[in-house]
Design a protein around this motif. Structure first.
Motif, PDB file in Angstrom:
ATOM      1  N   MET A  71       0.819  -1.198   0.000  1.00 17.08           N
ATOM      2  CA  MET A  71       0.000   0.000   0.000  1.00 17.08           C
ATOM      3  C   MET A  71       0.861   1.259   0.000  1.00 17.08           C
ATOM      4  SD  MET A  71      -2.980   1.102  -0.118  1.00 17.08           S
ATOM      5  CE  MET A  71      -4.109   2.331   0.348  1.00 17.08           C
ATOM      6  N   GLU A  72       1.971   1.248   0.742  1.00 17.01           N
ATOM      7  CA  GLU A  72       2.840   2.421   0.799  1.00 17.01           C
ATOM      8  C   GLU A  72       3.391   2.754  -0.577  1.00 17.01           C
ATOM      9  OE1 GLU A  72       5.717   0.962   3.503  1.00 17.01           O
ATOM     10  OE2 GLU A  72       4.592   1.515   5.271  1.00 17.01           O
ATOM     11  N   MET A  73       3.850   1.720  -1.303  1.00 21.07           N
ATOM     12  CA  MET A  73       4.439   1.954  -2.618  1.00 21.07           C
ATOM     13  C   MET A  73       3.412   2.517  -3.581  1.00 21.07           C
ATOM     14  SD  MET A  73       7.029   2.123  -4.391  1.00 21.07           S
ATOM     15  CE  MET A  73       7.395   2.345  -6.106  1.00 21.07           C
ATOM     16  N   GLU A  74       2.180   1.986  -3.559  1.00 20.32           N
ATOM     17  CA  GLU A  74       1.148   2.508  -4.446  1.00 20.32           C
ATOM     18  C   GLU A  74       0.904   3.981  -4.160  1.00 20.32           C
ATOM     19  OE1 GLU A  74       0.226  -0.373  -2.593  1.00 20.32           O
ATOM     20  OE2 GLU A  74       0.550  -1.842  -4.152  1.00 20.32           O
ATOM     21  N   SER A  75       0.930   4.363  -2.890  1.00 24.42           N
ATOM     22  CA  SER A  75       0.734   5.767  -2.523  1.00 24.42           C
ATOM     23  C   SER A  75       1.869   6.626  -3.048  1.00 24.42           C
ATOM     24  CB  SER A  75       0.648   5.914  -0.999  1.00 24.42           C
ATOM     25  OG  SER A  75      -0.441   5.192  -0.503  1.00 24.42           O
ATOM     26  N   THR A  76       3.086   6.126  -2.932  1.00 21.57           N
ATOM     27  CA  THR A  76       4.245   6.872  -3.413  1.00 21.57           C
ATOM     28  C   THR A  76       4.182   7.019  -4.926  1.00 21.57           C
ATOM     29  OG1 THR A  76       5.539   5.962  -1.609  1.00 21.57           O
ATOM     30  CG2 THR A  76       6.755   7.011  -3.373  1.00 21.57           C
ATOM     31  N   VAL A  77       3.886   5.937  -5.627  1.00 19.53           N
ATOM     32  CA  VAL A  77       3.783   5.971  -7.090  1.00 19.53           C
ATOM     33  C   VAL A  77       2.707   6.967  -7.509  1.00 19.53           C
ATOM     34  CG1 VAL A  77       3.090   4.633  -9.122  1.00 19.53           C
ATOM     35  CG2 VAL A  77       4.682   3.660  -7.465  1.00 19.53           C
ATOM     36  N   TYR A  78       1.565   6.927  -6.859  1.00 16.39           N
ATOM     37  CA  TYR A  78       0.479   7.847  -7.179  1.00 16.39           C
ATOM     38  C   TYR A  78       0.932   9.290  -6.957  1.00 16.39           C
ATOM     39  CZ  TYR A  78      -3.943  10.313  -7.096  1.00 16.39           C
ATOM     40  OH  TYR A  78      -4.957  11.210  -7.355  1.00 16.39           O
ATOM     41  N   ALA A  79       1.572   9.550  -5.826  1.00 16.79           N
ATOM     42  CA  ALA A  79       2.030  10.911  -5.506  1.00 16.79           C
ATOM     43  C   ALA A  79       3.061  11.393  -6.519  1.00 16.79           C
ATOM     44  CB  ALA A  79       2.592  10.956  -4.086  1.00 16.79           C
ATOM     45  N   VAL A  80       3.990  10.525  -6.922  1.00 13.93           N
ATOM     46  CA  VAL A  80       4.999  10.889  -7.922  1.00 13.93           C
ATOM     47  C   VAL A  80       4.318  11.161  -9.256  1.00 13.93           C
ATOM     48  CG1 VAL A  80       6.935   9.994  -9.302  1.00 13.93           C
ATOM     49  CG2 VAL A  80       6.950   9.722  -6.814  1.00 13.93           C
ATOM     50  N   LYS A  81       3.440  10.278  -9.651  1.00 14.21           N
ATOM     51  CA  LYS A  81       2.748  10.408 -10.938  1.00 14.21           C
ATOM     52  C   LYS A  81       1.929  11.696 -11.011  1.00 14.21           C
ATOM     53  CE  LYS A  81       0.795   7.208 -14.120  1.00 14.21           C
ATOM     54  NZ  LYS A  81       0.421   5.866 -14.388  1.00 14.21           N
ATOM     55  N   GLN A  82       1.319  12.067  -9.893  1.00 11.98           N
ATOM     56  CA  GLN A  82       0.484  13.263  -9.842  1.00 11.98           C
ATOM     57  C   GLN A  82       1.277  14.542  -9.568  1.00 11.98           C
ATOM     58  OE1 GLN A  82      -2.748  13.181 -10.770  1.00 11.98           O
ATOM     59  NE2 GLN A  82      -2.259  11.052 -11.190  1.00 11.98           N
ATOM     60  N   GLY A  83       2.560  14.398  -9.248  1.00 16.85           N
ATOM     61  CA  GLY A  83       3.384  15.574  -8.974  1.00 16.85           C
ATOM     62  C   GLY A  83       3.134  16.184  -7.608  1.00 16.85           C
ATOM     63  N   LEU A  84       2.762  15.375  -6.653  1.00 19.69           N
ATOM     64  CA  LEU A  84       2.463  15.852  -5.298  1.00 19.69           C
ATOM     65  C   LEU A  84       3.749  15.901  -4.481  1.00 19.69           C
ATOM     66  CD1 LEU A  84      -0.785  13.740  -4.794  1.00 19.69           C
ATOM     67  CD2 LEU A  84      -0.605  16.127  -5.567  1.00 19.69           C
ATOM     68  N   ARG A  85       4.506  16.958  -4.701  1.00 19.94           N
ATOM     69  CA  ARG A  85       5.854  17.068  -4.128  1.00 19.94           C
ATOM     70  C   ARG A  85       5.868  17.011  -2.605  1.00 19.94           C
ATOM     71  NH1 ARG A  85      10.556  21.216  -6.110  1.00 19.94           N
ATOM     72  NH2 ARG A  85      12.228  20.190  -4.998  1.00 19.94           N
ATOM     73  N   VAL A  86       4.970  17.710  -1.953  1.00 20.10           N
ATOM     74  CA  VAL A  86       4.949  17.723  -0.485  1.00 20.10           C
ATOM     75  C   VAL A  86       4.652  16.328   0.052  1.00 20.10           C
ATOM     76  CG1 VAL A  86       3.792  18.661   1.567  1.00 20.10           C
ATOM     77  CG2 VAL A  86       4.344  20.163  -0.351  1.00 20.10           C
ATOM     78  N   ALA A  87       3.718  15.637  -0.577  1.00 20.53           N
ATOM     79  CA  ALA A  87       3.397  14.277  -0.139  1.00 20.53           C
ATOM     80  C   ALA A  87       4.596  13.348  -0.329  1.00 20.53           C
ATOM     81  CB  ALA A  87       2.188  13.743  -0.915  1.00 20.53           C
ATOM     82  N   VAL A  88       5.274  13.466  -1.465  1.00 22.36           N
ATOM     83  CA  VAL A  88       6.454  12.640  -1.727  1.00 22.36           C
ATOM     84  C   VAL A  88       7.548  12.957  -0.710  1.00 22.36           C
ATOM     85  CG1 VAL A  88       8.312  12.174  -3.396  1.00 22.36           C
ATOM     86  CG2 VAL A  88       5.936  12.277  -4.167  1.00 22.36           C
ATOM     87  N   SER A 141      13.226   4.061   1.669  1.00 24.17           N
ATOM     88  CA  SER A 141      13.209   2.838   0.861  1.00 24.17           C
ATOM     89  C   SER A 141      12.067   2.827  -0.153  1.00 24.17           C
ATOM     90  CB  SER A 141      13.128   1.600   1.756  1.00 24.17           C
ATOM     91  OG  SER A 141      11.911   1.576   2.470  1.00 24.17           O
ATOM     92  N   LEU A 142      11.067   3.677   0.029  1.00 22.51           N
ATOM     93  CA  LEU A 142       9.963   3.741  -0.932  1.00 22.51           C
ATOM     94  C   LEU A 142      10.440   4.152  -2.321  1.00 22.51           C
ATOM     95  CD1 LEU A 142       7.261   5.434   1.328  1.00 22.51           C
ATOM     96  CD2 LEU A 142       7.309   3.049   0.553  1.00 22.51           C
ATOM     97  N   ALA A 143      11.524   4.907  -2.391  1.00 20.37           N
ATOM     98  CA  ALA A 143      12.059   5.339  -3.683  1.00 20.37           C
ATOM     99  C   ALA A 143      12.660   4.181  -4.467  1.00 20.37           C
ATOM    100  CB  ALA A 143      13.115   6.425  -3.479  1.00 20.37           C
ATOM    101  N   TYR A 144      13.031   3.128  -3.786  1.00 19.11           N
ATOM    102  CA  TYR A 144      13.730   2.004  -4.425  1.00 19.11           C
ATOM    103  C   TYR A 144      12.827   0.803  -4.700  1.00 19.11           C
ATOM    104  CZ  TYR A 144      17.575   4.759  -2.577  1.00 19.11           C
ATOM    105  OH  TYR A 144      18.423   5.781  -2.268  1.00 19.11           O
ATOM    106  N   THR A 145      11.615   0.848  -4.232  1.00 22.89           N
ATOM    107  CA  THR A 145      10.699  -0.280  -4.372  1.00 22.89           C
ATOM    108  C   THR A 145      10.182  -0.376  -5.800  1.00 22.89           C
ATOM    109  OG1 THR A 145      10.028   0.115  -2.092  1.00 22.89           O
ATOM    110  CG2 THR A 145       8.638  -1.343  -3.372  1.00 22.89           C
ATOM    111  N   HIS A 146      10.028  -1.591  -6.276  1.00 20.61           N
ATOM    112  CA  HIS A 146       9.527  -1.827  -7.633  1.00 20.61           C
ATOM    113  C   HIS A 146       8.015  -1.687  -7.670  1.00 20.61           C
ATOM    114  CE1 HIS A 146      13.196  -4.610  -8.480  1.00 20.61           C
ATOM    115  NE2 HIS A 146      13.541  -3.378  -8.221  1.00 20.61           N
ATOM    116  N   ALA A 147       7.524  -0.992  -8.676  1.00 17.18           N
ATOM    117  CA  ALA A 147       6.089  -0.859  -8.906  1.00 17.18           C
ATOM    118  C   ALA A 147       5.781  -1.438 -10.279  1.00 17.18           C
ATOM    119  CB  ALA A 147       5.681   0.605  -8.855  1.00 17.18           C
ATOM    120  N   GLY A 148       4.768  -2.245 -10.350  1.00 16.92           N
ATOM    121  CA  GLY A 148       4.385  -2.837 -11.628  1.00 16.92           C
ATOM    122  C   GLY A 148       3.971  -4.277 -11.431  1.00 16.92           C
TER     123      GLY A 148
END
Length: 137
Positions: A1-18, A27-34
């Motif tokens: 769930m954490e990774m999906e949130s990070t991916v969503y925030a990155v994709k949407q450009g939510l800088r403060v959330a990221v 470690s969320l920056a290094y996790t594989h999504a897909g």
């Protein structure tokens, strides 16, 4: 769930959330999504979306995330070139570590320089033109 949130925030450009997520758990920056054999990391997603601010945020918290490869063996510069993200290409080429990215082959043996040469981009960034001319000598 954490990774999906990070991916969503990155994709949407939510800088403060990221920023908050990475401040809590880098470690969320290094996790594989897909799925299965087709995955990427946050920096690839940011490059794919053309989100320079997200790449800045990722690199601030996790400088070595620039070296991350996706399931195709591609770095963020490969992804930016393949998706015609000029701003990201320029930003990455101006980074101190860009020399590590330019010559890195993907799983098919293509470097970002190969991909750029094979693309239909009209303007090739000057740094890559210089790099290509010195490679041929």
């Amino acid at each position: 769930m954490e990774m999906e949130s990070t991916v969503y925030a990155v994709k949407q450009g939510l800088r403060v959330a990221v920023r908050k997520m990475l401040g809590w758990k880098t470690s969320l920056a290094y996790t594989h999504a897909g799925n299965g054999n087709d995955w990427a990391t946050s920096i690839h997603i940011a490059a794919n979306e053309g989100r320079v601010n997200m790449i800045r945020e990722l690199l601030f918290h996790c400088p070595d995330s620039l070296e991350m490869l996706n399931s195709n063996g591609q770095n963020a510069l490969h992804v930016a070139i393949l998706n015609y993200k000029t701003g990201v290409v320029r930003f990455l080429l101006n980074s101190k570590e860009s020399h590590n990215l330019i010559d890195e082959p993907d799983n098919d043996g293509n470097t970002p320089l190969h991909l750029l040469a094979a693309s239909d981009w009209i303007s090739v960034p000057a740094k890559l033109r210089r790099r290509a001319s010195t490679k041929q000598e």
